[in-house]
Design an enzyme around this catalytic site. Structure first.
Site, mmCIF file in Angstrom:
data_model
loop_
_atom_site.group_PDB
_atom_site.id
_atom_site.type_symbol
_atom_site.label_atom_id
_atom_site.label_comp_id
_atom_site.label_asym_id
_atom_site.label_seq_id
_atom_site.Cartn_x
_atom_site.Cartn_y
_atom_site.Cartn_z
ATOM 1 N N HIS A 302 0.854 -1.194 0.000
ATOM 2 C CA HIS A 302 0.000 0.000 0.000
ATOM 3 C C HIS A 302 0.891 1.247 0.000
ATOM 4 C CE1 HIS A 302 -4.348 0.467 0.053
ATOM 5 N NE2 HIS A 302 -4.154 1.676 0.541
ATOM 6 N N ILE A 303 1.575 1.432 -1.115
ATOM 7 C CA ILE A 303 2.649 2.414 -1.176
ATOM 8 C C ILE A 303 2.197 3.848 -0.945
ATOM 9 C CG2 ILE A 303 4.038 0.975 -2.706
ATOM 10 C CD1 ILE A 303 3.104 2.778 -5.029
#
Length: 376
Positions: A302-303
């Site tokens: 979940h950058i």
């Protein structure tokens, strides 16, 4: 003997039907049987990919409109989109559409037409850039790694669970170990916590709902009896097994693992992205596995705050096109399965489940193309 054989066949058929809704794991590279439709790279993103923006936003592009939009979206700003679509929901829906076209156009021009090896060119800066193109209108910090830890709930919490989880989030783990909080709430070395202590917390917030900001309605709806169910689940006593045992604690680790997925902490994002990029540069790794893996990892890590699923899918699409495969079309009928498969893979920490789903979607998409039902 015949009865046993019939039962075995029936069980096998039921399991096969169940597997269609919840893809099973694959075990080896040889399991990837899907073949590309082209022996050479596909140098243009298929038109249908533009129709599938973020699974919820779809348009019916025609070639002329798409070419005009590709030129226009470069000049779109938040102000322009907001002026055109003042309603918040409309703004988000259309902004995601503009971002999607803009991002895919960038990838097509830079990594398909020149025939560059996209996997070798991938870097953290490139991942940030792609994410930025896909979230520039809907995110305040497009392309940046997120600055805080976040969660993805597996299923909706009850009111009591919501309040208790908010309490945990507002107290550090050290606070819970030493009881350094307003309720002297403590966990032991095995992460067990007294249900009597939890009742004390919930009863306080039920009597003082304004103490939990933004959760007034949930606090008013607390039913403290719910923690009996938590305790039974924690000890594996649900379904009325071992009724003579009266649990007096809840195991926080068991409860949290069952209910939510915790994304990696913000301070390890860069390291984990680098590890993912290094893995897909292995020449022995199947291209479909590379595509599915980077898609899965972008979502798992979940950058950024926005466009993680979009970014993962966009990067995967380019890898597939470079290797002669059609990117998977996830249409409306497959949308829920896509999200549930992702969530199951994350919760079980099992990438192979998601890989199996991607393979099936590629096969389904390519069959549609071969039969003339899908144009590219």
């Amino acid at each position: 003997m015949k009865l046993k054989y019939c039962l075995l066949i029936l069980i096998t058929q039921i399991f096969s039907l169940y597997s269609m809704e919840k893809p099973e794991a694959l075990s080896s590279e040889e399991s990837i049987k899907v073949q590309p439709i082209s022996e050479t790279p596909i140098t243009k993103i298929p038109k249908y990919v533009y129709e599938n923006c973020n699974q919820a936003t779809r348009y019916n592009w025609n070639e002329e409109f798409l070419e005009k939009l590709k030129k226009q979206v470069k000049n779109f700003s938040k102000e322009k989109v907001s002026a055109k679509y003042p309603n918040k929901n409309d703004f988000i829906r259309h902004a995601e559409g503009f971002d999607w076209v803009y991002g895919l156009n960038y990838l097509e021009e830079n990594y398909l037409k020149p025939n560059i090896d996209f996997v070798s060119a991938l870097s953290i800066d490139e991942v940030k850039k792609v994410n930025g193109f896909l979230s520039r209108l809907v995110s305040d910090i497009p392309g940046q790694f997120r600055k805080h830890s976040i969660i993805w709930r597996k299923r909706n919490f009850t009111n009591a669970e919501t309040i208790f989880f908010e309490f945990i989030e507002h107290n550090t783990p050290e606070d819970l170990f030493i009881g350094n909080n307003d309720f002297n709430l403590r966990v032991d070395d095995n992460k067990n916590i007294s249900i009597l202590a939890i009742k004390r917390v919930l009863e306080y917030y039920k009597a003082n709902p304004r103490c939990i900001h933004g959760l007034t309605n949930q606090a008013l709806g607390i039913n403290v009896d719910e923690i009996k169910t938590w305790a039974q689940e924690s000890l594996g006593l649900h379904n009325n097994v071992k009724k003579n045992i009266k649990p007096n604690f809840i195991n926080l680790t068991t409860w949290i693992n069952k209910r939510i997925h915790m994304f990696p902490a913000f301070d390890v994002i860069e390291e984990q992205v680098l590890n993912a990029l290094d893995k897909i540069k292995d020449p022995s790794m199947h291209p479909v596995r590379k595509a599915a893996f980077i898609w899965y990892e972008i979502v798992r890590i979940h950058i950024s705050h926005e466009a993680n699923k979009r970014s993962g899918k966009a990067l995967a699409s380019i890898i597939l096109l470079q290797n002669g495969y059609l990117p998977p079309l996830i249409d409306k009928e497959d949308e829920k399965l896509y999200l549930s498969t992702l969530l199951t893979s994350l919760h079980e920490d099992n990438f192979e489940i998601f890989l199996n789903f991607v393979i099936k979607m590629i096969e389904k998409t390519q069959e549609k193309y071969k039969s003339g039902l899908l144009k590219i």
